[in-house]
Design a protein around this motif. Structure first.
Motif, PDB file in Angstrom:
ATOM      1  N   GLU A 148      53.802   0.606  55.729  1.00 22.75           N
ATOM      2  CA  GLU A 148      54.055  -0.831  55.883  1.00 22.75           C
ATOM      3  C   GLU A 148      55.444  -1.105  56.447  1.00 22.75           C
ATOM      4  O   GLU A 148      55.612  -1.997  57.275  1.00 22.75           O
ATOM      5  CB  GLU A 148      53.843  -1.541  54.541  1.00 22.75           C
ATOM      6  N   ASP A 149      56.432  -0.334  56.003  1.00 23.80           N
ATOM      7  CA  ASP A 149      57.767  -0.493  56.583  1.00 23.80           C
ATOM      8  C   ASP A 149      57.734  -0.190  58.075  1.00 23.80           C
ATOM      9  O   ASP A 149      58.344  -0.884  58.885  1.00 23.80           O
ATOM     10  CB  ASP A 149      58.769   0.459  55.900  1.00 23.80           C
ATOM     11  N   TRP A 150      57.004   0.841  58.406  1.00 21.88           N
ATOM     12  CA  TRP A 150      56.880   1.264  59.807  1.00 21.88           C
ATOM     13  C   TRP A 150      56.228   0.152  60.635  1.00 21.88           C
ATOM     14  O   TRP A 150      56.698  -0.209  61.704  1.00 21.88           O
ATOM     15  CB  TRP A 150      56.025   2.526  59.825  1.00 21.88           C
ATOM     16  N   MET A 151      55.144  -0.424  60.086  1.00 20.17           N
ATOM     17  CA  MET A 151      54.420  -1.467  60.823  1.00 20.17           C
ATOM     18  C   MET A 151      55.264  -2.729  60.977  1.00 20.17           C
ATOM     19  O   MET A 151      55.163  -3.428  61.976  1.00 20.17           O
ATOM     20  CB  MET A 151      53.114  -1.799  60.099  1.00 20.17           C
ATOM     21  N   ALA A 152      56.101  -2.981  59.961  1.00 21.69           N
ATOM     22  CA  ALA A 152      56.924  -4.195  60.004  1.00 21.69           C
ATOM     23  C   ALA A 152      57.825  -4.186  61.235  1.00 21.69           C
ATOM     24  O   ALA A 152      58.203  -5.243  61.756  1.00 21.69           O
ATOM     25  CB  ALA A 152      57.751  -4.312  58.731  1.00 21.69           C
ATOM     26  N   GLY A 153      58.150  -3.010  61.735  1.00 25.80           N
ATOM     27  CA  GLY A 153      58.975  -2.922  62.927  1.00 25.80           C
ATOM     28  C   GLY A 153      58.177  -2.973  64.220  1.00 25.80           C
ATOM     29  O   GLY A 153      58.756  -2.871  65.294  1.00 25.80           O
ATOM     30  N   ARG A 154      56.862  -3.030  64.142  1.00 23.90           N
ATOM     31  CA  ARG A 154      56.009  -3.081  65.348  1.00 23.90           C
ATOM     32  C   ARG A 154      55.050  -4.247  65.253  1.00 23.90           C
ATOM     33  O   ARG A 154      53.835  -4.072  65.197  1.00 23.90           O
ATOM     34  CB  ARG A 154      55.208  -1.784  65.523  1.00 23.90           C
ATOM     35  N   ARG A 155      55.611  -5.415  65.236  1.00 22.69           N
ATOM     36  CA  ARG A 155      54.797  -6.607  65.010  1.00 22.69           C
ATOM     37  C   ARG A 155      53.925  -6.979  66.200  1.00 22.69           C
ATOM     38  O   ARG A 155      53.110  -7.894  66.099  1.00 22.69           O
ATOM     39  CB  ARG A 155      55.703  -7.793  64.652  1.00 22.69           C
ATOM     40  N   GLU A 156      54.103  -6.331  67.353  1.00 24.03           N
ATOM     41  CA  GLU A 156      53.291  -6.715  68.511  1.00 24.03           C
ATOM     42  C   GLU A 156      51.818  -6.346  68.300  1.00 24.03           C
ATOM     43  O   GLU A 156      50.939  -6.879  68.957  1.00 24.03           O
ATOM     44  CB  GLU A 156      53.839  -6.109  69.803  1.00 24.03           C
ATOM     45  N   LEU A 157      51.550  -5.429  67.359  1.00 26.50           N
ATOM     46  CA  LEU A 157      50.162  -5.131  67.014  1.00 26.50           C
ATOM     47  C   LEU A 157      49.774  -5.924  65.773  1.00 26.50           C
ATOM     48  O   LEU A 157      50.600  -6.219  64.924  1.00 26.50           O
ATOM     49  CB  LEU A 157      49.981  -3.637  66.719  1.00 26.50           C
ATOM     50  N   ASP A 158      48.496  -6.248  65.708  1.00 25.02           N
ATOM     51  CA  ASP A 158      47.985  -6.955  64.543  1.00 25.02           C
ATOM     52  C   ASP A 158      47.491  -5.883  63.558  1.00 25.02           C
ATOM     53  O   ASP A 158      46.486  -5.239  63.794  1.00 25.02           O
ATOM     54  CB  ASP A 158      46.835  -7.856  65.010  1.00 25.02           C
ATOM     55  N   TRP A 159      48.252  -5.674  62.456  1.00 20.47           N
ATOM     56  CA  TRP A 159      47.968  -4.580  61.541  1.00 20.47           C
ATOM     57  C   TRP A 159      47.298  -5.068  60.265  1.00 20.47           C
ATOM     58  O   TRP A 159      47.557  -6.169  59.831  1.00 20.47           O
ATOM     59  CB  TRP A 159      49.284  -3.918  61.082  1.00 20.47           C
ATOM     60  N   HIS A 160      46.504  -4.227  59.671  1.00 21.28           N
ATOM     61  CA  HIS A 160      46.167  -4.457  58.277  1.00 21.28           C
ATOM     62  C   HIS A 160      45.803  -3.138  57.600  1.00 21.28           C
ATOM     63  O   HIS A 160      45.495  -2.146  58.261  1.00 21.28           O
ATOM     64  CB  HIS A 160      45.072  -5.510  58.104  1.00 21.28           C
ATOM     65  N   VAL A 161      45.874  -3.175  56.278  1.00 29.86           N
ATOM     66  CA  VAL A 161      45.567  -1.987  55.492  1.00 29.86           C
ATOM     67  C   VAL A 161      44.290  -2.268  54.705  1.00 29.86           C
ATOM     68  O   VAL A 161      44.101  -3.367  54.194  1.00 29.86           O
ATOM     69  CB  VAL A 161      46.729  -1.685  54.523  1.00 29.86           C
ATOM     70  N   ASP A 162      43.394  -1.301  54.642  1.00 25.24           N
ATOM     71  CA  ASP A 162      42.187  -1.430  53.824  1.00 25.24           C
ATOM     72  C   ASP A 162      42.164  -0.254  52.839  1.00 25.24           C
ATOM     73  O   ASP A 162      41.984   0.891  53.240  1.00 25.24           O
ATOM     74  CB  ASP A 162      40.947  -1.423  54.730  1.00 25.24           C
ATOM     75  N   VAL A 163      42.376  -0.564  51.563  1.00 28.74           N
ATOM     76  CA  VAL A 163      42.360   0.475  50.535  1.00 28.74           C
ATOM     77  C   VAL A 163      40.920   0.645  50.060  1.00 28.74           C
ATOM     78  O   VAL A 163      40.233  -0.351  49.808  1.00 28.74           O
ATOM     79  CB  VAL A 163      43.279   0.075  49.357  1.00 28.74           C
ATOM     80  N   ASP A 164      40.456   1.873  49.926  1.00 20.69           N
ATOM     81  CA  ASP A 164      39.059   2.177  49.594  1.00 20.69           C
ATOM     82  C   ASP A 164      38.094   1.488  50.572  1.00 20.69           C
ATOM     83  O   ASP A 164      37.236   0.697  50.147  1.00 20.69           O
ATOM     84  CB  ASP A 164      38.696   1.722  48.155  1.00 20.69           C
ATOM     85  N   PRO A 165      38.242   1.751  51.857  1.00 18.11           N
ATOM     86  CA  PRO A 165      37.340   1.091  52.824  1.00 18.11           C
ATOM     87  C   PRO A 165      35.899   1.538  52.580  1.00 18.11           C
ATOM     88  O   PRO A 165      35.663   2.675  52.163  1.00 18.11           O
ATOM     89  CB  PRO A 165      37.839   1.600  54.190  1.00 18.11           C
TER      90      PRO A 165
END
Ligand code: ADP
Ligand code: ZN
Ligand code: ZN
Length: 699
Positions: free
Chosen positions: A679-696
């Motif tokens: 999440e810290d890593w993604m916070a620095g790359r906001r040009e992509l639309d990110w999300h996390v899915d736990v137990d997909p």
């Protein structure tokens, strides 16, 4: 300084100032956010036992002069109960969403609108708010009831099952279709509610619209008890009333879909999850929670009893039974005393499915019609044909946004004139829903001879109409039925025997009771059989058991009911267990596979997903995230693997490519720690639309 959870995706809580008397944990307040006043909830982090607030739990520290004061206490709303807050805090951390977005974001919209309250520091109270919401007749009226039969006394199996629900803990109610699970639920609810004058019960179902009889059965078993039914068609005002009714303990029974697991219920003592294996319990956007798993957490936290009911419990649930974490009781027989209809396979390599139906299926349908029975033909594919194609150059219809085949739909026939068409044929994308007209000629080569490939229920309906011109045929799917009410009307037609052949999709598979259904034909399940998702066999098995369960539930004629499945793969392992109707055996085989492949529930998964217009760019970022996480985990000596990136299905959505990497580990805590790094890593790359899915549930 007061921590307040507000519906803003910035942090778990934001800081506000307050000079009045101390505010208790769970107090609702109006606070300024940007230019608006919003509803927030006071959070006492210490009281929640959270000493070390994680990054992202709190907003960025503000200079003292920037901290705004709380506007007012919402004296109309009773403070949230601590157990509910604890569940929300768990959900927020586990499913990686800011606490405020779920605590405040899940309060019904009507209650979040300050215009519905008088904003002043003190004064008005709950009663006034309640009176403004109360509507005269919202109870299930007698005329609404679709129950003819009275509730049966429990049979010995049912009594045993009920007795197992006396102690706190998780009880799996494994009952074949028609074994009387619902009867056990209503009795368990009645017992809990009548033995404790304030106890509350929560009943969760995959989809209320698909089980129109369920609510009526509870209403009948619980005369005079206030029941809150939460579903998507409830008005905002009514939703507010039901929420207050549940959160003050007035409503003793709440029936709802997945979201209802988060209903505040201060005296909750029994939770029942029907069809616990159903994937609709997993939310697929926003906070991607599993309502079933949250129900387990909630029950354990409260010391309550949780019942997980299913004819085909999920592999995860079987694993918990094996580990002695859950107990299991079974209802191995149909409550009506009828034996389960035997299942037969039709090898379509030997008996080809001409126009979708093999010779044996046709004969079986003809026989049932001659005997005055009803037949159900099942095909889990909407529309007329899954794709339109050009035989000369190979062009096929595709959605420009999603990149998947568009489905050919024929116009629906109107009730008045059977053959009259309403509107033109259309191509429709089943992912984004966008429809378009059918081209007159091939867009690539100009050939005018475009042809539909494959078969959907509409086409099968046409075949049935041609082969059985005398039969009254009813099609049921999302295109003919839109709401729960409309489905109930169609179901009644079947029950009144105004229909001979029912043809339809998944919608028909769930809990309906058809007395004269003597034959079920599964026209084609092969695409699901060869789906690469590791959960696909489990899903198909559950569907087929459910569909098969529609046959012969109340046999009167003495002619045994039949279930026929047309397939090209009769040797598939799934069918070996299906023919024996060996649900536990199938689950053990799946478990063994999962264990040797190190798949859930023998490992834990989280997907990190991204979407972007530029596929190459998205892939590059996902790859470097994967590499960085892999390296980080290796340095820490954490047993975590990272896979991907792979495209998701459908690959394109709304013009953006969608892909994911999957993290997998035997350790949940380490997996979650690595997600924080991600999440810290993604916070620095906001040009992509990110999300996390736990137990997909789909990977
Ligand atoms: P399930 O939820 O397991 O599919 P239901 O509770 O809907 O099963 O029951 C299936 C059928 O059996 C219904 O028609 C119901 O009225 C009947 N039934 C349930 N319990 C009994 C019982 N104890 N004795 C006789 N019939 C019963
Ligand atoms: Zn062409
Ligand atoms: Zn589309």
């Amino acid at each position: 300084m007061i921590s307040v959870a507000v519906d803003a995706p910035i942090a778990a809580t934001l800081d506000y100032s307050w000079t009045g008397p101390p505010l208790l944990h769970g107090t609702w307040v109006w606070v300024p956010l940007g230019r608006r006043d919003v509803l927030g909830m006071v959070v006492d982090w210490k009281l929640m036992g959270v000493d070390q607030v994680l990054a992202g739990d709190r907003g960025p520290p503000l200079a003292p002069e920037k901290i705004k004061p709380i506007k007012a206490v919402v004296s109309e709303l009773p403070a949230a109960d601590p157990a509910w807050i604890a569940m929300m805090a768990f959900a927020a951390r586990y499913y990686r969403r800011p606490l405020g977005t779920i605590v405040a974001g899940l309060v019904p919209k009507w209650l979040r609108d300050p215009r519905n309250f008088a904003i002043k520091p003190s004064g008005s109270n709950f009663e006034r708010l309640w009176r403004s919401l109360e509507s005269p007749s919202k109870k299930v009226s007698k005329s609404d009831r679709r129950i003819q039969e009275s509730e049966h006394t429990l049979n010995p199996d049912q009594s045993k099952a009920l007795a197992a629900m006396d102690a706190p803990g998780v009880v799996v109610l494994h009952g074949v279709t028609g074994s009387g699970k619902t009867r056990v639920y209503t009795e368990a609810a009645r017992r809990t509610i009548s033995s404790d004058p304030s106890a509350q019960v929560l009943v969760m179902v995959p989809e209320i619209g698909l089980t129109p009889q369920l609510v009526a059965r509870f209403a009948q078993a619980l005369e005079g008890v206030e029941i809150a039914v939460l579903h998507s068609e409830v008005s905002e005002r009514e939703r507010a009333r039901l929420w207050l009714s549940a959160s003050t303990g007035k409503a003793r029974l709440v029936i709802g879909t997945r979201l209802s697991v988060m209903t505040p219920m201060p005296r909750l003592s029994l939770i029942m999850v029907d069809e616990e294996h159903d994937h609709s319990y997993k939310q697929q956007e926003g906070m991607r929670y599993s309502a079933r798993d949250l129900a387990v957490w909630r029950a354990q936290h409260l010391g309550a009893t949780l019942v997980l009911g299913s004819a085909t419990p999920s592999t995860e649930t079987w694993a918990q039974i094996k580990r002695n974490k859950y107990s299991v009781v079974s209802l191995p027989r149909r409550a009506t005393g009828e034996p389960a209809a035997p299942i037969e396979l039709i090898d379509t390599l030997k008996d080809p499915a001409k126009e979708g139906l093999s010779e044996k299926s046709r004969q079986a349908i003809a026989q049932v019609l001659a005997d005055g029975g009803q037949a159900l033909v099942f095909l889990n594919r909407r529309g007329y044909a899954p794709v339109l194609s050009c035989p000369s150059c190979g062009w096929s219809s595709r959605c420009g946004d999603c990149g998947v085949a568009t489905v050919l739909h024929r116009p629906e026939r109107t009730a008045s004139s059977d053959r009259a068409s309403a509107g033109p044929w259309r191509l429709q994308c089943h992912h984004c829903g966008i429809g378009s007209t059918v081209p007159r000629q091939c867009p690539d080569c100009g050939d005018t001879d475009l042809s539909p490939i494959g078969r959907g229920v509409q086409r099968l309906e046409d075949t049935l109409a041609a082969v059985f011109p005398q039969a009254r045929i009813l099609r049921i799917d999302r295109d003919t039925v839109r709401q729960g009410k409309a489905l109930a009307v169609e179901i009644e037609k079947i029950q009144r025997h105004e229909v001979d052949i029912v043809v339809g999709t998944q919608m028909l598979a769930k809990g309906h009771d058809f007395a004269r259904m003597r034959l079920v034909v599964v026209a084609d399940a092969d695409t699901q059989l060869i789906n690469p998702d590791f959960r696909a066999p489990e899903r198909l098995f559950a569907t087929l058991i459910q569909v098969a369960g529609r046959a012969g539930r109340h046999e009167q004629s003495g002619v045994p009911a039949r279930v026929l499945i047309q397939t090209r793969y009769p040797q598939h392992r799934l069918y070996t267990y299906l023919l024996q109707q060996d649900v536990a055996g199938f689950a053990q085989a799946e478990l063994a596979d999962r264990e040797s492949a190190h798949l859930p529930p023998f490992s834990h998964m989280a997907a990190v997903r991204a979407a972007h217009r530029d596929e190459a760019h998205a892939r590059k970022l996902l790859r470097s995230l994967r590499d960085d996480l892999q390296q980080f985990a290796a340095q820490q000596n954490w047993p975590i693997s990272a896979y991907g990136p792979v495209a998701r299905y459908p690959e394109m959505q709304a013009g953006r490519w969608r892909g994911q990497i999957v993290l997998e580990s035997g350790s949940r805590p380490l997996l979650h720690q690595l997600l924080s790094v991600a999440e810290d890593w993604m916070a620095g790359r906001r040009e992509l639309d990110w999300h996390v899915d736990v137990d997909p549930v789909e990977v």
